[in-house]
Design a protein around this motif. Structure first.
Motif, PDB file in Angstrom:
ATOM      1  N   ARG A   1     -21.893  23.080  -1.726  1.00  0.00           N
ATOM      2  CA  ARG A   1     -20.898  23.892  -1.017  1.00  0.00           C
ATOM      3  C   ARG A   1     -21.571  25.095  -0.360  1.00  0.00           C
ATOM      4  O   ARG A   1     -21.278  25.443   0.783  1.00  0.00           O
ATOM      5  CB  ARG A   1     -19.791  24.331  -1.970  1.00  0.00           C
ATOM      6  CG  ARG A   1     -18.882  23.189  -2.388  1.00  0.00           C
ATOM      7  CD  ARG A   1     -17.664  23.669  -3.149  1.00  0.00           C
ATOM      8  NE  ARG A   1     -17.960  24.339  -4.401  1.00  0.00           N
ATOM      9  CZ  ARG A   1     -18.114  23.715  -5.564  1.00  0.00           C
ATOM     10  NH1 ARG A   1     -17.999  22.401  -5.632  1.00  0.00           N
ATOM     11  NH2 ARG A   1     -18.366  24.406  -6.664  1.00  0.00           N
TER      12      ARG A   1
ATOM     13  N   VAL B   1     -14.669  21.067   8.313  1.00  0.00           N
ATOM     14  CA  VAL B   1     -15.003  20.805   6.909  1.00  0.00           C
ATOM     15  C   VAL B   1     -14.918  22.123   6.149  1.00  0.00           C
ATOM     16  O   VAL B   1     -15.537  23.115   6.529  1.00  0.00           O
ATOM     17  CB  VAL B   1     -16.420  20.208   6.784  1.00  0.00           C
ATOM     18  CG1 VAL B   1     -16.843  20.128   5.320  1.00  0.00           C
ATOM     19  CG2 VAL B   1     -16.488  18.839   7.429  1.00  0.00           C
ATOM     20  N   ASP B   2     -14.133  22.134   5.088  1.00  0.00           N
ATOM     21  CA  ASP B   2     -14.016  23.306   4.227  1.00  0.00           C
ATOM     22  C   ASP B   2     -15.007  23.137   3.081  1.00  0.00           C
ATOM     23  O   ASP B   2     -14.807  22.276   2.215  1.00  0.00           O
ATOM     24  CB  ASP B   2     -12.592  23.426   3.693  1.00  0.00           C
ATOM     25  CG  ASP B   2     -12.419  24.570   2.723  1.00  0.00           C
ATOM     26  OD1 ASP B   2     -13.326  25.428   2.617  1.00  0.00           O
ATOM     27  OD2 ASP B   2     -11.365  24.615   2.060  1.00  0.00           O
TER      28      ASP B   2
ATOM     29  N   ALA C   1     -15.442  24.679   0.423  1.00  0.00           N
ATOM     30  CA  ALA C   1     -14.818  24.831  -0.897  1.00  0.00           C
ATOM     31  C   ALA C   1     -14.124  23.556  -1.361  1.00  0.00           C
ATOM     32  O   ALA C   1     -13.888  23.376  -2.556  1.00  0.00           O
ATOM     33  CB  ALA C   1     -13.819  25.985  -0.863  1.00  0.00           C
ATOM     34  N   ALA C   2     -13.816  22.658  -0.434  1.00  0.00           N
ATOM     35  CA  ALA C   2     -13.122  21.421  -0.786  1.00  0.00           C
ATOM     36  C   ALA C   2     -14.071  20.326  -1.274  1.00  0.00           C
ATOM     37  O   ALA C   2     -13.627  19.291  -1.775  1.00  0.00           O
ATOM     38  CB  ALA C   2     -12.328  20.908   0.413  1.00  0.00           C
ATOM     39  N   ILE C   3     -15.375  20.542  -1.148  1.00  0.00           N
ATOM     40  CA  ILE C   3     -16.343  19.530  -1.571  1.00  0.00           C
ATOM     41  C   ILE C   3     -16.636  19.766  -3.049  1.00  0.00           C
ATOM     42  O   ILE C   3     -17.577  20.464  -3.426  1.00  0.00           O
ATOM     43  CB  ILE C   3     -17.638  19.607  -0.725  1.00  0.00           C
ATOM     44  CG1 ILE C   3     -17.321  19.631   0.767  1.00  0.00           C
ATOM     45  CG2 ILE C   3     -18.569  18.447  -1.081  1.00  0.00           C
ATOM     46  CD1 ILE C   3     -16.511  18.455   1.262  1.00  0.00           C
ATOM     47  N   THR C   4     -15.812  19.180  -3.890  1.00  0.00           N
ATOM     48  CA  THR C   4     -15.898  19.421  -5.328  1.00  0.00           C
ATOM     49  C   THR C   4     -16.259  18.183  -6.138  1.00  0.00           C
ATOM     50  O   THR C   4     -16.536  18.289  -7.329  1.00  0.00           O
ATOM     51  CB  THR C   4     -14.562  19.966  -5.850  1.00  0.00           C
ATOM     52  OG1 THR C   4     -13.537  19.017  -5.547  1.00  0.00           O
ATOM     53  CG2 THR C   4     -14.228  21.308  -5.233  1.00  0.00           C
ATOM     54  N   ASP C   5     -16.243  17.007  -5.488  1.00  0.00           N
ATOM     55  CA  ASP C   5     -16.537  15.779  -6.232  1.00  0.00           C
ATOM     56  C   ASP C   5     -17.057  14.715  -5.279  1.00  0.00           C
ATOM     57  O   ASP C   5     -17.160  14.931  -4.073  1.00  0.00           O
ATOM     58  CB  ASP C   5     -15.308  15.293  -6.994  1.00  0.00           C
ATOM     59  CG  ASP C   5     -14.112  15.040  -6.084  1.00  0.00           C
ATOM     60  OD1 ASP C   5     -14.284  14.813  -4.864  1.00  0.00           O
ATOM     61  OD2 ASP C   5     -12.979  15.069  -6.603  1.00  0.00           O
TER      62      ASP C   5
ATOM     63  N   ALA D   1     -14.781  13.667  -2.290  1.00  0.00           N
ATOM     64  CA  ALA D   1     -14.816  14.606  -1.164  1.00  0.00           C
ATOM     65  C   ALA D   1     -16.131  14.480  -0.399  1.00  0.00           C
ATOM     66  O   ALA D   1     -16.153  14.554   0.833  1.00  0.00           O
ATOM     67  CB  ALA D   1     -14.628  16.033  -1.660  1.00  0.00           C
TER      68      ALA D   1
ATOM     69  N   LYS E   1     -16.151  11.748   2.121  1.00  0.00           N
ATOM     70  CA  LYS E   1     -15.354  11.979   3.320  1.00  0.00           C
ATOM     71  C   LYS E   1     -16.090  12.798   4.384  1.00  0.00           C
ATOM     72  O   LYS E   1     -15.608  12.910   5.508  1.00  0.00           O
ATOM     73  CB  LYS E   1     -14.049  12.679   2.954  1.00  0.00           C
ATOM     74  CG  LYS E   1     -13.133  11.812   2.132  1.00  0.00           C
ATOM     75  CD  LYS E   1     -11.893  12.565   1.729  1.00  0.00           C
ATOM     76  CE  LYS E   1     -11.024  11.727   0.797  1.00  0.00           C
ATOM     77  NZ  LYS E   1      -9.865  12.484   0.308  1.00  0.00           N
TER      78      LYS E   1
END
Length: 80
Positions: free
Chosen positions: A27, A47-48, A50-54, A57, A60
């Motif tokens: 992140r 692309v955020d 903070a949304a890349i947590t797993d 994500a 994508k």
């Protein structure tokens, strides 16, 4: 993995902790790249970090091709 003087804490941590730390670092890398590199700010627009947590994500995220980087460098010297 056994706790030993031959292994540091990063090598002996639980897989879940390792993955969480790797995603936190990712992140940070995405945020840094989109803030400071024109190619990545365009390629990763929307692309955020903070949304890349797993892994779901991560899957994508857009695939970035070397050919696209070469084309961008051609259009915007001095790298072309």
């Amino acid at each position: 993995m056994p706790d030993s003087a031959n292994f540091d804490s990063q090598e002996t941590r639980e897989p879940e902790a390792r993955e969480a730390e790797l995603f936190a670092a990712l992140r940070g890398q995405i945020a840094h790249a989109t803030a400071r590199a024109p190619y990545f700010s365009t390629a990763l627009a929307g692309v955020d970090p903070a949304a890349i947590t797993d892994r779901a994500a991560l899957a994508k995220l857009p695939v970035l091709r070397k050919s696209a980087l070469i084309e961008m460098q051609r259009r915007t010297p001095p790298f072309g």
